[in-house]
Design a protein around this motif. Sequence first.
Motif, PDB file in Angstrom:
ATOM      1  N   PHE A  44     -12.608 -20.969  19.442  1.00 14.19           N
ATOM      2  CA  PHE A  44     -13.607 -21.544  18.428  1.00 14.19           C
ATOM      3  C   PHE A  44     -13.059 -20.981  16.983  1.00 14.19           C
ATOM      4  O   PHE A  44     -12.753 -19.853  16.819  1.00 14.19           O
ATOM      5  CB  PHE A  44     -14.963 -21.430  18.723  1.00 14.19           C
ATOM      6  CG  PHE A  44     -15.269 -20.092  19.109  1.00 14.19           C
ATOM      7  CD1 PHE A  44     -16.155 -19.582  17.946  1.00 14.19           C
ATOM      8  CD2 PHE A  44     -15.332 -19.444  20.230  1.00 14.19           C
ATOM      9  CE1 PHE A  44     -16.576 -18.143  18.118  1.00 14.19           C
ATOM     10  CE2 PHE A  44     -15.898 -18.157  20.324  1.00 14.19           C
ATOM     11  CZ  PHE A  44     -16.337 -17.507  19.324  1.00 14.19           C
ATOM     12  N   ASN A  45     -13.214 -21.962  16.128  1.00 11.34           N
ATOM     13  CA  ASN A  45     -13.093 -21.386  14.699  1.00 11.34           C
ATOM     14  C   ASN A  45     -14.658 -21.125  13.961  1.00 11.34           C
ATOM     15  O   ASN A  45     -15.633 -21.662  14.080  1.00 11.34           O
ATOM     16  CB  ASN A  45     -12.788 -22.645  14.072  1.00 11.34           C
ATOM     17  CG  ASN A  45     -12.386 -22.267  12.553  1.00 11.34           C
ATOM     18  OD1 ASN A  45     -12.876 -21.494  11.924  1.00 11.34           O
ATOM     19  ND2 ASN A  45     -11.202 -22.762  12.069  1.00 11.34           N
ATOM     20  N   LEU A  46     -14.712 -19.823  13.485  1.00  9.03           N
ATOM     21  CA  LEU A  46     -16.016 -19.367  12.754  1.00  9.03           C
ATOM     22  C   LEU A  46     -16.168 -20.092  11.627  1.00  9.03           C
ATOM     23  O   LEU A  46     -17.183 -19.761  11.034  1.00  9.03           O
ATOM     24  CB  LEU A  46     -15.904 -17.929  12.650  1.00  9.03           C
ATOM     25  CG  LEU A  46     -15.800 -16.991  13.930  1.00  9.03           C
ATOM     26  CD1 LEU A  46     -15.698 -15.575  13.670  1.00  9.03           C
ATOM     27  CD2 LEU A  46     -17.001 -17.253  14.973  1.00  9.03           C
ATOM     28  N   GLY A  47     -15.006 -20.635  11.103  1.00 12.06           N
ATOM     29  CA  GLY A  47     -15.435 -21.261   9.675  1.00 12.06           C
ATOM     30  C   GLY A  47     -15.886 -20.411   8.715  1.00 12.06           C
ATOM     31  O   GLY A  47     -15.430 -18.955   8.671  1.00 12.06           O
ATOM     32  N   GLY A  48     -16.441 -20.761   7.590  1.00  9.37           N
ATOM     33  CA  GLY A  48     -16.811 -19.713   6.519  1.00  9.37           C
ATOM     34  C   GLY A  48     -15.450 -19.313   5.638  1.00  9.37           C
ATOM     35  O   GLY A  48     -14.743 -20.134   5.567  1.00  9.37           O
ATOM     36  N   LYS A  49     -15.578 -18.512   4.912  1.00 11.15           N
ATOM     37  CA  LYS A  49     -14.673 -17.981   3.787  1.00 11.15           C
ATOM     38  C   LYS A  49     -13.347 -17.910   4.282  1.00 11.15           C
ATOM     39  O   LYS A  49     -12.227 -18.186   3.765  1.00 11.15           O
ATOM     40  CB  LYS A  49     -15.361 -16.934   2.921  1.00 11.15           C
ATOM     41  CG  LYS A  49     -14.370 -16.478   1.758  1.00 11.15           C
ATOM     42  CD  LYS A  49     -15.193 -15.696   1.042  1.00 11.15           C
ATOM     43  CE  LYS A  49     -14.418 -14.055   1.210  1.00 11.15           C
ATOM     44  NZ  LYS A  49     -15.086 -13.160   0.472  1.00 11.15           N
ATOM     45  N   HIS A  50     -13.296 -16.972   5.381  1.00 13.92           N
ATOM     46  CA  HIS A  50     -12.069 -16.570   6.217  1.00 13.92           C
ATOM     47  C   HIS A  50     -11.510 -17.733   7.135  1.00 13.92           C
ATOM     48  O   HIS A  50     -10.168 -17.406   7.252  1.00 13.92           O
ATOM     49  CB  HIS A  50     -12.090 -15.148   6.765  1.00 13.92           C
ATOM     50  CG  HIS A  50     -12.504 -14.334   5.811  1.00 13.92           C
ATOM     51  ND1 HIS A  50     -11.716 -13.963   4.867  1.00 13.92           N
ATOM     52  CD2 HIS A  50     -13.929 -13.501   5.521  1.00 13.92           C
ATOM     53  CE1 HIS A  50     -12.385 -12.825   3.830  1.00 13.92           C
ATOM     54  NE2 HIS A  50     -13.431 -12.765   4.201  1.00 13.92           N
ATOM     55  N   ASN A  51     -12.302 -18.574   7.384  1.00 14.85           N
ATOM     56  CA  ASN A  51     -12.045 -19.596   8.489  1.00 14.85           C
ATOM     57  C   ASN A  51     -11.122 -19.154   9.553  1.00 14.85           C
ATOM     58  O   ASN A  51      -9.861 -19.493   9.821  1.00 14.85           O
ATOM     59  CB  ASN A  51     -11.239 -20.811   7.796  1.00 14.85           C
ATOM     60  CG  ASN A  51     -11.078 -21.956   8.487  1.00 14.85           C
ATOM     61  OD1 ASN A  51     -11.928 -22.256   9.441  1.00 14.85           O
ATOM     62  ND2 ASN A  51     -10.047 -22.628   8.137  1.00 14.85           N
ATOM     63  N   ARG A  52     -11.371 -18.144  10.276  1.00 18.28           N
ATOM     64  CA  ARG A  52     -10.854 -17.494  11.440  1.00 18.28           C
ATOM     65  C   ARG A  52     -10.909 -17.943  12.658  1.00 18.28           C
ATOM     66  O   ARG A  52     -12.142 -18.221  13.078  1.00 18.28           O
ATOM     67  CB  ARG A  52     -10.757 -15.933  11.483  1.00 18.28           C
ATOM     68  CG  ARG A  52     -12.021 -15.393  11.760  1.00 18.28           C
ATOM     69  CD  ARG A  52     -12.244 -13.919  11.755  1.00 18.28           C
ATOM     70  NE  ARG A  52     -13.483 -13.695  11.827  1.00 18.28           N
ATOM     71  CZ  ARG A  52     -13.888 -12.602  12.153  1.00 18.28           C
ATOM     72  NH1 ARG A  52     -13.116 -11.589  12.292  1.00 18.28           N
ATOM     73  NH2 ARG A  52     -15.349 -12.278  12.417  1.00 18.28           N
ATOM     74  N   VAL A  53      -9.984 -18.234  13.753  1.00 17.21           N
ATOM     75  CA  VAL A  53     -10.117 -18.256  15.097  1.00 17.21           C
ATOM     76  C   VAL A  53     -10.356 -17.196  15.931  1.00 17.21           C
ATOM     77  O   VAL A  53      -9.810 -16.148  16.027  1.00 17.21           O
ATOM     78  CB  VAL A  53      -8.736 -19.139  15.489  1.00 17.21           C
ATOM     79  CG1 VAL A  53      -9.116 -19.661  17.134  1.00 17.21           C
ATOM     80  CG2 VAL A  53      -8.694 -20.279  14.647  1.00 17.21           C
ATOM     81  N   THR A  54     -11.458 -17.548  16.747  1.00 18.67           N
ATOM     82  CA  THR A  54     -12.026 -16.280  17.556  1.00 18.67           C
ATOM     83  C   THR A  54     -11.933 -16.593  19.136  1.00 18.67           C
ATOM     84  O   THR A  54     -12.250 -17.720  19.476  1.00 18.67           O
ATOM     85  CB  THR A  54     -13.275 -15.905  17.259  1.00 18.67           C
ATOM     86  OG1 THR A  54     -13.366 -15.472  15.840  1.00 18.67           O
ATOM     87  CG2 THR A  54     -13.964 -14.654  17.943  1.00 18.67           C
TER      88      THR A  54
END
Length: 121
Positions: A44-54
């Motif tokens: 899933f993608n955390l979104g936000g400023k860094h838009n990282r996949v976790t």
Amino acid sequence: MIHDLMEKCLNTIIYGSNEKLKLYLFENKKISELVINEIRSPDFNLGGKHNRVTRKGYMGHLIRIANNINDYRHFGSTYFKEGQETWDQFLKKELKQTNDTNNFVLGGRDPRVPPEESTPK
């Protein structure tokens, strides 16, 4: 903690002697298909400023459950009538790759094996 308890419950059923529970788990609920589908589902993608996949936090539990199902299957389980091809493909690709990654020795040597003693010349 809930994932750990679920893993223990499934292992109790898998390695236990209650055939009705095994039948329910493998044939009615198709646990092997559920495990494969969840492992193959995207992170899933955390979104936000860094838009990282976790990666999902319970994936380690799913991998251990898949390994336990595979071990049980090799002990002569008769509960793998449907989905045999899908399971075998999963074993050869995703599970093998994950197990190889998880068993990779970091730092050059396995810390569980004592270093070789130097031999006198």
